[in-house]
Design an enzyme around this catalytic site. Structure first.
Site, mmCIF file in Angstrom:
data_model
loop_
_atom_site.group_PDB
_atom_site.id
_atom_site.type_symbol
_atom_site.label_atom_id
_atom_site.label_comp_id
_atom_site.label_asym_id
_atom_site.label_seq_id
_atom_site.Cartn_x
_atom_site.Cartn_y
_atom_site.Cartn_z
ATOM 1 C CG HIS A 1 -2.264 -5.724 27.952
ATOM 2 N ND1 HIS A 1 -2.431 -4.447 28.443
ATOM 3 C CD2 HIS A 1 -3.519 -6.248 27.864
ATOM 4 C CE1 HIS A 1 -3.722 -4.213 28.640
ATOM 5 N NE2 HIS A 1 -4.407 -5.274 28.296
ATOM 6 C CG ASP B 1 0.564 -2.918 28.111
ATOM 7 O OD1 ASP B 1 0.317 -3.371 26.982
ATOM 8 O OD2 ASP B 1 -0.319 -2.620 28.933
ATOM 9 C CB SER C 1 -7.016 -3.973 30.038
ATOM 10 O OG SER C 1 -6.959 -4.035 28.631
#
Length: 332
Positions: A306, A277, A122
């Site tokens: 995610h 995601d 991320s």
């Protein structure tokens, strides 16, 4: 670290980085691994989920340095910086500033000038891309989970909703609240937004909140996991990281030419999107991966979306370990 001159022109006075290490640096200083952190996450999460004996990131083989990003609440952040740069006056920080600070830490504290691997997910993945583009001669391998090298407009607008969730709380008071818990309504709204986008529709359809997390209902999950996760956090810290997240873009090094920026990478790279995601879908990650020389594309199957990054499912961590081992075993 002393003063850190930021890309936006301001100087962060008395900058501090929080970090933790595992393993030992060898005599050649070529077994160093840098692990970076994501939005709202800390080095403790990275330590618990990705590092350990028998894992790909094994302290018996590697000297692992996990660094908390600026604004995380552990490194220099709005809530722990005294004086003129506290709270709402904390300066604007970019991903590049994190990498500059990390580079100084590695060199000054450990004499490290070359990394066997930079790994992150991320926002941590944004830092990995920055490292690989900015210092190609210092990164031998790079592994990115659930991130893009240039933030998309979709992600920018999603992050904007997180910002508005916090700043619309009347107790936010333009960043001058008395206590972090005063902004509880804004934090609760942020938790709700994350509950929508952070997890996939399949996660809810299959009631993974029950089988994986032991929650008794959707409402129990929202209160007991999502709101509980964000409740102790500081709004200004989250806003600092959100602003940074929105502007993650390695193409600023090449006048906006993303292909040229990613073409500068010489490290062996493994790009690992998460199948479900909704922040960084595989198609976005693959489009960038095709621009990176010596790179591989490996989709991590996880209906958690995610939020799989947090390692709730052993099947997720097993996949990441497999791909990291392949990358680390391959000659750089």
């Amino acid at each position: 670290m002393g003063d850190l001159i930021l890309e936006e022109g301001e100087t962060l006075r008395g900058c501090k980085l929080a970090y933790r290490t595992h393993g030992k640096l060898n005599a050649a200083r070529d077994n160093a691994v840098l692990v970076t952190t994501w939005f709202s996450g800390t080095g403790k999460v990275m330590e618990d989920v990705y590092v350990g004996p028998g894992r790909a990131l094994d302290p018996a083989k590697y000297f692992i340095v996990i660094v908390d990003q600026i604004g995380s609440g552990l490194s220099s952040s709005p809530h722990n910086t005294p004086g003129a740069q506290s709270m709402a006056r904390f300066p604007r920080v970019r991903i590049g500033d994190d990498v500059q600070a990390q580079r100084r830490l590695l060199k000054d504290a450990f004499g490290i000038t070359e990394l066997a691997l930079v790994f992150g997910g991320s926002m941590g993945g944004q830092q990995v891309y920055e490292w690989a583009v900015r210092y190609p001669d210092q990164v031998k391998r790079a592994a990115v989970v659930a991130a893009t090298a240039r933030n998309t407009f979709h992600d920018f607008m999603f992050t904007e909703t997180l910002i508005e969730a916090l700043t619309s709380d009347p107790h936010w008071n333009k960043g001058w609240y008395e206590r972090g818990e005063d902004v509880r309504d804004g934090l609760n709204r942020m938790a709700g937004i994350f509950a929508v986008m952070g997890w996939s529709t399949e996660f809810y359809e299959k009631k993974r909140w029950q089988s994986l997390l032991g929650m008794s209902s959707e409402r129990d999950f929202i209160n007991g996991v999502m709101r509980a996760y964000f409740a102790p956090m500081d709004a200004n810290n989250l806003l600092c990281m959100a602003w940074k997240w929105q502007r993650g873009d390695v193409s600023r090094h090449t006048a906006g030419d993303l292909a040229k920026a990613l073409g500068r990478i010489t490290a062996r790279c493994c790009v690992m999107p998460i199948s479900h995601d909704m922040f960084f879908p595989p198609r976005d990650c693959e489009a960038e991966q095709r621009l990176i020389p010596r790179s591989a594309f490996r989709v991590i199957e996880a209906v958690e979306g995610h939020m799989a990054l947090n390692g709730f499912d052993p099947a997720y961590t097993a996949q990441v370990d497999k791909h990291l081992r392949e990358l680390l075993d391959f000659p750089a």
